[in-house]
Design an enzyme around this catalytic site. Structure first.
Site, PDB file in Angstrom:
ATOM      1  N   ARG A 190       0.811  -1.225   0.000  1.00 17.48           N
ATOM      2  CA  ARG A 190       0.000   0.000   0.000  1.00 17.48           C
ATOM      3  C   ARG A 190       0.848   1.280   0.000  1.00 17.48           C
ATOM      4  NH1 ARG A 190      -2.784  -3.663  -1.006  1.00 17.48           N
ATOM      5  NH2 ARG A 190      -4.939  -4.058  -0.353  1.00 17.48           N
ATOM      6  N   LEU A 191       2.111   1.156  -0.357  1.00 15.73           N
ATOM      7  CA  LEU A 191       2.984   2.331  -0.477  1.00 15.73           C
ATOM      8  C   LEU A 191       2.962   2.781  -1.934  1.00 15.73           C
ATOM      9  CD1 LEU A 191       5.924   1.199   1.835  1.00 15.73           C
ATOM     10  CD2 LEU A 191       4.036   2.770   2.358  1.00 15.73           C
TER      11      LEU A 191
END
Length: 212
Positions: A190-191
């Site tokens: 989720r970066l």
């Protein structure tokens, strides 16, 4: 079914300062070409968000029909909900959800009505059935049944059986002139990679990386 358990990693690509173009329109064109080449269904589909007089947002999907250095163009019935809301508040947002490529583009700006000449040129390029549908549909307004809608369509087909179908006086288009454009590329854990282009007073673009 547990919705909280539906997830996946985003690992297809990355977006960095090194592979980002200075001009957001060129960056968008590159990504759109990728979307078309990858055979995504409806690559020009975009969510259009407008706001009514009470502050209530509404959304719908329309197709991008033209892009140049001025902005993003779409067409619609001027009696539709979106057109009526834009008449009161021309602030608008567009969202291109290219999920299969783990990409999104969000456009923020103002919708400027197109001249009749541009609207007519596009309308006359549409398939005849689409032209008739524009005449038959009082977009966004109630209709008692599909039967009534199809009867109206048949009536229009009979009315305009001969010759060119004229441009309805209730058909128009908009050019969305952007003030900001955000490019989102999915990333592991989720970066995600997010970059915001913001138009400056001299019409240049300032680019800022955003936290995911």
């Amino acid at each position: 079914m547990k919705l909280e358990d539906i997830r996946r990693e985003y690992l297809q690509d990355a977006l960095s300062e090194d592979n980002l173009q200075d001009d957001p329109f060129k960056q968008f064109e590159t990504w759109l070409e990728h979307a078309v080449a990858s055979k995504l269904p409806d690559p020009t589909a975009m969510v259009v968000a407008t706001v009514d007089e009470t502050g209530q947002p509404s959304q719908r999907i329309v197709l991008l029909k033209h892009l140049d250095d001025n902005g993003f163009v779409f067409f619609t019935n001027t009696g539709s909900r979106k057109a009526q809301e834009l008449k009161g508040n021309n602030k608008i947002s567009l969202h291109f959800p290219w999920h299969h490529m783990e990409r999104q583009v969000i456009v923020y700006g103002e919708a400027k009505p197109l001249p009749t000449s541009a609207v007519a040129k596009y309308f006359l390029s549409r398939p005849k059935e689409s032209q008739l549908a524009a005449w038959a549909s009082a977009q966004s307004r109630p209709v008692s049944s599909r039967k009534v809608l199809m009867e109206t369509f048949a009536n229009m087909k009979s009315k305009f059986a001969k010759g060119e179908i004229p441009l309805p006086d209730f058909w128009g288009g908009y050019c969305v002139v952007p003030t900001k454009i955000e490019f989102w590329q999915g990333g592991a854990h989720r970066l995600h990679d997010r970059f915001m282009y913001q138009r400056q007073a001299d019409n240049s673009w300032q680019i800022t990386r955003l936290n995911p």
